[in-house]
Design an enzyme around this catalytic site. Structure first.
Site, PDB file in Angstrom:
ATOM      1  N   GLN A  18      -7.989  -3.212  13.681  1.00  0.00           N
ATOM      2  CA  GLN A  18      -8.122  -1.764  13.858  1.00  0.00           C
ATOM      3  C   GLN A  18      -9.297  -1.435  14.772  1.00  0.00           C
ATOM      4  O   GLN A  18     -10.401  -1.942  14.587  1.00  0.00           O
ATOM      5  CB  GLN A  18      -8.317  -1.047  12.522  1.00  0.00           C
ATOM      6  CG  GLN A  18      -8.231   0.478  12.692  1.00  0.00           C
ATOM      7  CD  GLN A  18      -8.522   1.236  11.421  1.00  0.00           C
ATOM      8  OE1 GLN A  18      -9.669   1.305  10.996  1.00  0.00           O
ATOM      9  NE2 GLN A  18      -7.489   1.823  10.816  1.00  0.00           N
ATOM     10  N   GLY A  30      -6.360   1.269  -0.603  1.00  0.00           N
ATOM     11  CA  GLY A  30      -7.736   1.100  -0.147  1.00  0.00           C
ATOM     12  C   GLY A  30      -8.693   0.890  -1.290  1.00  0.00           C
ATOM     13  O   GLY A  30      -8.860  -0.215  -1.800  1.00  0.00           O
ATOM     14  N   ARG A  31      -9.323   1.970  -1.749  1.00  0.00           N
ATOM     15  CA  ARG A  31     -10.403   1.846  -2.725  1.00  0.00           C
ATOM     16  C   ARG A  31      -9.963   1.191  -4.029  1.00  0.00           C
ATOM     17  O   ARG A  31     -10.753   0.489  -4.670  1.00  0.00           O
ATOM     18  CB  ARG A  31     -11.003   3.228  -2.994  1.00  0.00           C
ATOM     19  CG  ARG A  31     -11.806   3.779  -1.826  1.00  0.00           C
ATOM     20  CD  ARG A  31     -12.295   5.190  -2.094  1.00  0.00           C
ATOM     21  NE  ARG A  31     -11.196   6.143  -2.154  1.00  0.00           N
ATOM     22  CZ  ARG A  31     -11.314   7.389  -2.589  1.00  0.00           C
ATOM     23  NH1 ARG A  31     -12.487   7.824  -3.033  1.00  0.00           N
ATOM     24  NH2 ARG A  31     -10.272   8.207  -2.586  1.00  0.00           N
ATOM     25  N   CYS A  84     -10.861   8.093  10.157  1.00  0.00           N
ATOM     26  CA  CYS A  84     -12.170   7.944   9.515  1.00  0.00           C
ATOM     27  C   CYS A  84     -12.891   9.289   9.501  1.00  0.00           C
ATOM     28  O   CYS A  84     -13.120   9.896  10.553  1.00  0.00           O
ATOM     29  CB  CYS A  84     -13.015   6.907  10.239  1.00  0.00           C
ATOM     30  SG  CYS A  84     -14.644   6.685   9.468  1.00  0.00           S
ATOM     31  N   LYS A 135      -3.373   5.051  12.157  1.00  0.00           N
ATOM     32  CA  LYS A 135      -3.716   5.535  10.812  1.00  0.00           C
ATOM     33  C   LYS A 135      -4.479   6.841  10.977  1.00  0.00           C
ATOM     34  O   LYS A 135      -5.461   6.912  11.717  1.00  0.00           O
ATOM     35  CB  LYS A 135      -4.573   4.524  10.049  1.00  0.00           C
ATOM     36  CG  LYS A 135      -4.826   4.928   8.591  1.00  0.00           C
ATOM     37  CD  LYS A 135      -5.515   3.788   7.830  1.00  0.00           C
ATOM     38  CE  LYS A 135      -5.566   4.098   6.334  1.00  0.00           C
ATOM     39  NZ  LYS A 135      -6.509   5.179   5.997  1.00  0.00           N
ATOM     40  N   ASP A 147      -4.893   7.422  -3.129  1.00  0.00           N
ATOM     41  CA  ASP A 147      -4.835   7.512  -4.594  1.00  0.00           C
ATOM     42  C   ASP A 147      -3.763   6.652  -5.239  1.00  0.00           C
ATOM     43  O   ASP A 147      -3.331   6.943  -6.368  1.00  0.00           O
ATOM     44  CB  ASP A 147      -4.650   8.964  -5.046  1.00  0.00           C
ATOM     45  CG  ASP A 147      -5.840   9.843  -4.703  1.00  0.00           C
ATOM     46  OD1 ASP A 147      -6.878   9.297  -4.280  1.00  0.00           O
ATOM     47  OD2 ASP A 147      -5.730  11.081  -4.861  1.00  0.00           O
ATOM     48  N   PRO A 155      -7.711  -0.868   5.907  1.00  0.00           N
ATOM     49  CA  PRO A 155      -8.984  -1.257   6.518  1.00  0.00           C
ATOM     50  C   PRO A 155     -10.114  -0.435   5.911  1.00  0.00           C
ATOM     51  O   PRO A 155     -10.045   0.797   5.884  1.00  0.00           O
ATOM     52  CB  PRO A 155      -8.788  -0.930   8.000  1.00  0.00           C
ATOM     53  CG  PRO A 155      -7.719   0.114   8.027  1.00  0.00           C
ATOM     54  CD  PRO A 155      -6.840  -0.130   6.843  1.00  0.00           C
ATOM     55  N   ASN A 215      -0.692   6.658   2.133  1.00  0.00           N
ATOM     56  CA  ASN A 215      -1.996   6.160   1.702  1.00  0.00           C
ATOM     57  C   ASN A 215      -2.739   7.275   0.962  1.00  0.00           C
ATOM     58  O   ASN A 215      -2.692   8.431   1.374  1.00  0.00           O
ATOM     59  CB  ASN A 215      -2.787   5.695   2.921  1.00  0.00           C
ATOM     60  CG  ASN A 215      -4.209   5.277   2.619  1.00  0.00           C
ATOM     61  OD1 ASN A 215      -5.141   5.700   3.302  1.00  0.00           O
ATOM     62  ND2 ASN A 215      -4.416   4.458   1.615  1.00  0.00           N
TER      63      ASN A 215
END
Length: 327
Positions: free
Chosen positions: A71, A227-228, A101, A140, A205, A17, A203
């Protein structure tokens, strides 16, 4: 791997997310390219309780996005409980709690990664959410608040005891934000803790197919979350599946394929948000879709100024005709 009764196959690869990124349009694209499960952008529990339009809009998804997790985040147990009840009405496969976050506006309100400094409250929130619904609840989070408080091994045990169905761990502390290199060592310790029986998802890299499997083999995680590295690059999910089957690392997507998928993404976004908003928000994705192409900067600058679907289609058509020059 199973989350509750949801079967996701052997070593699934999930889309993380990401606020302002993983909207319905992008989730559709990532599922098409093989993401095992996708998640909504995080949704404020207070916003859902207040019936705020922005929060309610984030609950909307298409059937082709399934399996999907919604989420939610917040710091008040009752608000999180009520938010989970509202989220459950949308009938997702999973309800995920954001305890990771790191951004200031979230952490300053005691939500997201800030709960890593108040583990009893984190556990209380999680227990309330789990009790509020029959839908599997996942969490998460991160390694800890900072280098002096990397307490994820104990936290994971306590969260598991509340009844969650899986845990995703980002290999950084809150203090790191997104800087430095993700440390998977503690993720591996959580996974290999004899007390842990739920799936552990790693999660941080994961940038290519080979790395995803190296993390699995080294740390034993049940799945990885990306993610990114997926922004403007939904092919990463397809590449991981090809690598799984053949052991070969696929080459980059062709320019024509990038253009085609980029336009498809834009059209899906227009369908759900309208042209103006979709065109503006699409600007976040161009750098990813066309990353690595030499002499592309002049086109990217133009893409950031265009205001209509027709203008974007015209420029991308021009770019396609120039393929021998820039690919």
């Amino acid at each position: 791997m199973k989350i509750g009764t949801l079967e996701l196959g052997d070593f699934p690869v999930l889309l993380a997310p990401l606020e302002d990124i993983t909207d319905s349009a992008f989730r559709v694209i990532c599922r098409r390219f093989g993401a095992s499960m996708v998640y909504t952008e995080f949704i404020s529990s207070e916003g859902l309780v207040r019936d705020a339009r922005k929060s309610n809009d984030k609950l909307i998804f298409r059937e082709e996005e399934r399996p999907l997790g919604i989420q939610i985040f917040g710091s008040d147990p009752e608000a999180m409980k009520q938010a989970a009840i509202r989220a459950a009405r949308a009938n997702p496969e999973v309800i995920d709690i954001n305890f990771g976050c790191p951004v200031r506006k979230v952490a300053m309100k005691g939500a997201g990664a800030a709960l890593l400094k108040d583990v009893p409250l984190m556990v209380k929130i999680t227990r309330e959410v789990v009790r509020s619904t029959t839908i599997p609840v996942t969490v998460k989070t991160r390694l800890g608040w900072d280098d002096s408080q990397k307490n994820i091994v104990g936290i994971a045990e306590q969260l598991q005891d509340t009844g969650i169905a899986a845990i995703t761990i980002h290999g950084r502390t809150r203090a790191q934000l997104y800087s430095g290199i993700a440390d998977w060592t503690l993720i591996g310790e959580v996974k290999n803790n004899p007390r842990m029986t739920i799936p552990v998802i790693g999660n941080g890299d994961i940038t290519d197919a080979a790395l995803a499997f190296r993390m699995r083999d080294r740390f034993g995680v049940d799945a990885v979350m990306i993610g990114r590295a997926a922004i403007g690059n939904p092919w990463i999910f397809r590449d991981i599946e090809i690598f799984r089957k053949t052991g070969a690392i696929p080459g980059p997507a062709t320019l024509s394929e990038r253009i085609s998928v980029c336009l498809d993404h834009l059209r899906h976004s227009i369908d759900s948000k309208g042209e103006y908003k979709a065109v503006v928000e699409m600007r976040r994705h161009y750098a990813g879709y066309f990353r690595g192409l030499p002499d592309f900067k002049k086109y990217r600058v133009q893409l950031l100024t265009l205001r209509s679907e027709a203008e974007i289609m015209d420029l991308l058509s021009q770019i396609g005709k120039a393929e021998p020059l820039i690919s």
